[in-house]
Design a protein around this motif. Sequence first.
Motif, PDB file in Angstrom:
ATOM      1  N   GLU A 119      37.531  42.609  55.685  1.00  0.00           N
ATOM      2  CA  GLU A 119      37.923  43.272  54.446  1.00  0.00           C
ATOM      3  C   GLU A 119      37.917  42.260  53.305  1.00  0.00           C
ATOM      4  OE1 GLU A 119      41.109  46.600  55.139  1.00  0.00           O
ATOM      5  OE2 GLU A 119      41.645  44.798  56.292  1.00  0.00           O
ATOM      6  N   VAL A 120      37.545  42.738  52.122  1.00  0.00           N
ATOM      7  CA  VAL A 120      37.429  41.892  50.941  1.00  0.00           C
ATOM      8  C   VAL A 120      38.355  42.415  49.851  1.00  0.00           C
ATOM      9  CG1 VAL A 120      35.849  41.133  49.113  1.00  0.00           C
ATOM     10  CG2 VAL A 120      35.025  41.330  51.460  1.00  0.00           C
ATOM     11  N   GLN A 121      39.061  41.489  49.219  1.00  0.00           N
ATOM     12  CA  GLN A 121      39.856  41.833  48.047  1.00  0.00           C
ATOM     13  C   GLN A 121      39.490  40.832  46.963  1.00  0.00           C
ATOM     14  OE1 GLN A 121      44.076  42.281  48.645  1.00  0.00           O
ATOM     15  NE2 GLN A 121      44.524  42.128  46.472  1.00  0.00           N
ATOM     16  N   TYR A 122      38.792  41.321  45.932  1.00  0.00           N
ATOM     17  CA  TYR A 122      38.397  40.433  44.849  1.00  0.00           C
ATOM     18  C   TYR A 122      39.627  39.920  44.111  1.00  0.00           C
ATOM     19  CZ  TYR A 122      33.599  42.005  45.531  1.00  0.00           C
ATOM     20  OH  TYR A 122      32.362  42.284  46.063  1.00  0.00           O
ATOM     21  N   LYS A 123      39.547  38.683  43.627  1.00  0.00           N
ATOM     22  CA  LYS A 123      40.648  38.096  42.853  1.00  0.00           C
ATOM     23  C   LYS A 123      40.942  39.003  41.661  1.00  0.00           C
ATOM     24  CE  LYS A 123      41.169  34.298  45.266  1.00  0.00           C
ATOM     25  NZ  LYS A 123      42.397  33.958  45.972  1.00  0.00           N
ATOM     26  N   ASN A 124      42.201  39.115  41.321  1.00  0.00           N
ATOM     27  CA  ASN A 124      42.687  39.954  40.214  1.00  0.00           C
ATOM     28  C   ASN A 124      42.503  41.448  40.453  1.00  0.00           C
ATOM     29  OD1 ASN A 124      43.427  37.598  38.745  1.00  0.00           O
ATOM     30  ND2 ASN A 124      41.300  37.380  38.100  1.00  0.00           N
ATOM     31  N   GLU A 125      42.251  41.851  41.704  1.00  0.00           N
ATOM     32  CA  GLU A 125      42.205  43.266  42.048  1.00  0.00           C
ATOM     33  C   GLU A 125      43.269  43.521  43.115  1.00  0.00           C
ATOM     34  OE1 GLU A 125      38.396  45.018  42.780  1.00  0.00           O
ATOM     35  OE2 GLU A 125      37.468  43.970  41.099  1.00  0.00           O
ATOM     36  N   THR A 126      43.693  44.767  43.237  1.00  0.00           N
ATOM     37  CA  THR A 126      44.811  45.076  44.129  1.00  0.00           C
ATOM     38  C   THR A 126      44.393  45.778  45.414  1.00  0.00           C
ATOM     39  OG1 THR A 126      45.190  47.138  42.935  1.00  0.00           O
ATOM     40  CG2 THR A 126      46.467  45.208  42.232  1.00  0.00           C
ATOM     41  N   THR A 127      43.138  46.173  45.512  1.00  0.00           N
ATOM     42  CA  THR A 127      42.725  46.903  46.710  1.00  0.00           C
ATOM     43  C   THR A 127      41.667  46.126  47.481  1.00  0.00           C
ATOM     44  OG1 THR A 127      41.062  48.143  45.455  1.00  0.00           O
ATOM     45  CG2 THR A 127      43.229  49.162  45.711  1.00  0.00           C
ATOM     46  N   ARG A 128      41.641  46.387  48.778  1.00  0.00           N
ATOM     47  CA  ARG A 128      40.637  45.807  49.678  1.00  0.00           C
ATOM     48  C   ARG A 128      39.608  46.880  50.016  1.00  0.00           C
ATOM     49  NH1 ARG A 128      44.216  43.387  54.639  1.00  0.00           N
ATOM     50  NH2 ARG A 128      45.809  42.368  53.389  1.00  0.00           N
ATOM     51  N   PHE A 129      38.432  46.422  50.416  1.00  0.00           N
ATOM     52  CA  PHE A 129      37.442  47.343  50.977  1.00  0.00           C
ATOM     53  C   PHE A 129      36.823  46.690  52.204  1.00  0.00           C
ATOM     54  CE2 PHE A 129      35.003  44.699  48.088  1.00  0.00           C
ATOM     55  CZ  PHE A 129      33.818  44.473  48.761  1.00  0.00           C
ATOM     56  N   VAL A 130      36.286  47.516  53.087  1.00  0.00           N
ATOM     57  CA  VAL A 130      35.652  47.010  54.307  1.00  0.00           C
ATOM     58  C   VAL A 130      34.230  46.581  53.979  1.00  0.00           C
ATOM     59  CG1 VAL A 130      34.862  47.587  56.635  1.00  0.00           C
ATOM     60  CG2 VAL A 130      37.075  48.430  55.822  1.00  0.00           C
ATOM     61  N   ARG A 131      33.936  45.301  54.195  1.00  0.00           N
ATOM     62  CA  ARG A 131      32.575  44.785  53.991  1.00  0.00           C
ATOM     63  C   ARG A 131      31.730  45.028  55.246  1.00  0.00           C
ATOM     64  NH1 ARG A 131      29.275  44.676  50.531  1.00  0.00           N
ATOM     65  NH2 ARG A 131      30.478  43.470  49.058  1.00  0.00           N
TER      66      ARG A 131
END
Length: 140
Positions: A119-131
Amino acid sequence: MKLTDFEILINTSWEGQLTYKDYQSGKMTPVDATMQIKIKNDRIITNVQYTYEPNKNNSSSVKLKKGGTYYGNEKLISNTINNNERTFVTHYEGKDGGKKADIYITHQFSKDRLKITKEVQYKNETTRFVRNTYEFKKIK
């Protein structure tokens, strides 16, 4: 975490698939794969073959570090067993699609099932997504 936590994976073979989120289309794309796992000395060694993309085949070797608090260079966040299935989650800071991100890897395995989800969570974002997700059933 200890090397003995991986005993049921020693000298095993698996088949299944990698499903990944394509960077251009954003669609989840499946790829058939096989994998072998062994432990040699103090390392967990995996070899992955992609049925229709053999040029992407890879091997990796991971060592538990810092008294079992790191899986390679990934910090161990949790390590549990529930219904004979071990689940451990690791974290590291890296990049995804050229953007800085927090990366979370969830490893789940039992004697006949193995699943690894990134899972990835970009910096300054609050949600993750499955890569991507590897999902395998034991064949040997």
